[in-house]
Scaffold this active site. Structure first.
Site, PDB file in Angstrom:
ATOM      1  N   ILE A 119      18.712  79.404 -10.490  1.00 52.46           N
ATOM      2  CA  ILE A 119      19.915  78.898  -9.849  1.00 52.46           C
ATOM      3  C   ILE A 119      19.641  77.479  -9.368  1.00 52.46           C
ATOM      4  O   ILE A 119      18.756  77.255  -8.531  1.00 52.46           O
ATOM      5  CB  ILE A 119      20.336  79.793  -8.661  1.00 52.46           C
ATOM      6  CG1 ILE A 119      20.487  81.255  -9.089  1.00 52.46           C
ATOM      7  CG2 ILE A 119      21.611  79.247  -8.013  1.00 52.46           C
ATOM      8  CD1 ILE A 119      21.501  81.516 -10.183  1.00 52.46           C
ATOM      9  N   GLU A 120      20.378  76.535  -9.910  1.00 47.08           N
ATOM     10  CA  GLU A 120      20.286  75.139  -9.525  1.00 47.08           C
ATOM     11  C   GLU A 120      21.458  74.840  -8.590  1.00 47.08           C
ATOM     12  O   GLU A 120      22.600  75.135  -8.926  1.00 47.08           O
ATOM     13  CB  GLU A 120      20.353  74.252 -10.770  1.00 47.08           C
ATOM     14  CG  GLU A 120      20.277  72.774 -10.527  1.00 47.08           C
ATOM     15  CD  GLU A 120      20.365  71.956 -11.811  1.00 47.08           C
ATOM     16  OE1 GLU A 120      20.338  70.723 -11.721  1.00 47.08           O
ATOM     17  OE2 GLU A 120      20.465  72.557 -12.916  1.00 47.08           O
ATOM     18  N   ILE A 121      21.164  74.267  -7.432  1.00 44.61           N
ATOM     19  CA  ILE A 121      22.219  73.890  -6.491  1.00 44.61           C
ATOM     20  C   ILE A 121      22.113  72.374  -6.325  1.00 44.61           C
ATOM     21  O   ILE A 121      21.036  71.855  -6.014  1.00 44.61           O
ATOM     22  CB  ILE A 121      22.067  74.622  -5.149  1.00 44.61           C
ATOM     23  CG1 ILE A 121      22.033  76.135  -5.377  1.00 44.61           C
ATOM     24  CG2 ILE A 121      23.210  74.233  -4.214  1.00 44.61           C
ATOM     25  CD1 ILE A 121      21.682  76.932  -4.146  1.00 44.61           C
TER      26      ILE A 121
END
Length: 125
Positions: A119-121
């Site tokens: 998960i890239e934020i």
């Protein structure tokens, strides 16, 4: 021909942990619809949730927990995202680092959800 992405499907082997991560940690809302189906909703978009071994039809040929690599654009500054992740005991695997998003340069942190999806934020520069 294509205007936008409406939703995607996430397959989980850990339903309760997955709901906690996407709703409590990331702040998405849980929606129940249809025949007890669940989705995470945020800003006019949604992620439908399938439980491994109990997927809804039609489905991907090989639905697999941990096979996704998703990038979300944060609604708050990345420093605030980092503090929230730390408060929930979510380790940052990488970042902040510079990347390129769909609309230009972004700054990102990477974490893993309970199924090991990446998960890239991010925030736009």
């Amino acid at each position: 021909m294509i205007d936008r992405l409406d939703h995607l499907v996430l397959t989980t082997a850990h339903e309760a942990d997955c709901v906690h991560f996407y709703c409590t940690v990331l702040g998405m809302a849980l929606q129940t619809f249809g025949e007890g189906r669940k989705a995470f909703v945020f800003n006019g978009q949604k992620i439908n949730l399938h439980i491994q071994g109990r997927e809804f039809e039609p489905k991907a040929l090989h639905p697999t927990p941990g096979a996704l690599d998703l990038c979300f654009i944060a609604s708050v500054p990345l420093a605030q995202v980092q503090r929230r992740l730390a408060a929930h005991g979510v380790a940052i695997e990488c970042g902040p680092v510079q990347r390129t998003g769909a609309r230009g340069p972004i700054r990102s942190v990477y974490v893993r959800d309970p199924d090991e999806n990446l998960i890239e934020i991010s925030e736009y520069a």
